[in-house]
Motif scaffolding. Sequence first.
Motif, mmCIF file in Angstrom:
data_model
loop_
_atom_site.group_PDB
_atom_site.id
_atom_site.type_symbol
_atom_site.label_atom_id
_atom_site.label_comp_id
_atom_site.label_asym_id
_atom_site.label_seq_id
_atom_site.Cartn_x
_atom_site.Cartn_y
_atom_site.Cartn_z
ATOM 1 N N ARG A 41 79.644 97.642 60.105
ATOM 2 C CA ARG A 41 80.138 98.887 59.656
ATOM 3 C C ARG A 41 79.339 100.133 60.362
ATOM 4 N NH1 ARG A 41 78.998 98.912 53.128
ATOM 5 N NH2 ARG A 41 80.923 97.245 52.530
ATOM 6 N N LEU A 44 81.579 100.234 63.708
ATOM 7 C CA LEU A 44 82.842 101.271 63.178
ATOM 8 C C LEU A 44 82.906 102.148 63.287
ATOM 9 C CD1 LEU A 44 84.943 98.364 61.323
ATOM 10 C CD2 LEU A 44 85.493 98.687 63.582
ATOM 11 N N GLN A 48 86.031 105.023 64.472
ATOM 12 C CA GLN A 48 86.772 106.158 63.473
ATOM 13 C C GLN A 48 86.469 106.813 64.372
ATOM 14 O OE1 GLN A 48 85.405 104.691 59.572
ATOM 15 N NE2 GLN A 48 86.398 102.597 59.635
ATOM 16 N N LYS A 49 85.765 107.967 64.699
ATOM 17 C CA LYS A 49 85.384 109.388 64.590
ATOM 18 C C LYS A 49 86.706 109.060 66.412
ATOM 19 C CE LYS A 49 82.291 112.961 66.300
ATOM 20 N NZ LYS A 49 80.646 113.127 66.332
ATOM 21 N N ALA A 52 89.768 109.606 65.188
ATOM 22 C CA ALA A 52 90.601 111.412 64.829
ATOM 23 C C ALA A 52 90.187 112.492 65.284
ATOM 24 C CB ALA A 52 88.873 111.609 63.468
#
Length: 269
Positions: A41, A44, A48-49, A52
């Motif tokens: 986690r 990741l 993910q940032k 975005a």
Amino acid sequence: MFRSISTPSFSAFRSLRLLILLPLTFLLTACAQDQYLFLDRADLAPLQKQMAEQQLAITALRQQTQEQFDLLETRQQLRQSDLNAQLQEQRALIKKRPAPVVEPRNRLNTQAPAGGRYQGKLVVGELEPVYLAIPGVIYEARIDSGAETSSLHATNIERFERDGERWVRFDIEDPNHEKPITLERQLSRNVRIIQASADESERRAVVELPFMIGDHRQSAEFTLTDRDQLTYSLLIGRNVLRDVMLVDVGRENVTTLPENLDKVGDSDE
């Protein structure tokens, strides 16, 4: 042989050891899995940032592209409106102009005096009747100010010598009969013609002949050549037109030959 010893105390010890080891095993396994999950986690989160941020950039680019497209479409519509307005103005101006007066082809120019002359020069059209005093025939000739020398359709051209002079014998068409007319004239000179469709130059004979156009009478040089592929057997060039005739290419058969053509002959030579 030794016999295995089994006592209540030893069995109880084994059972207690199992009860202690099993919970410890489960506890260690769970801790390891939580550690791995935590590491995944953590890895990741930056991805993910980044995704975005890229999504926001794509959205902004789409919006900018759409704005530019809308701007170009607006400019094109304005340009089309301006062109339509200009076209309407031009049509309105054309409708207001008076219709041009079209002069008939065979009508004499009103600036030219009666008799077909202007400022002392004979006015001729694109096609004119021409009387060749020798041999006494009338051709419909094409008037061509782009040709340097006049030319006459001739076949069976044969050069020969007579009394030390160069002569040429040739056949020309008789407009009134199928049989050609054979003429013999003294050779004025020879010219070499280079045509675009031929690799080699052509040597043509030039003779002098008396003729009439309207009431104008003179002798001039004519190049003898095969004009069978052309419409007109006789062509009048600049050597005849210069200083004595004006050409109006929008008219035909402006001149009229006199009635007493039989009196025209070798006196012009």
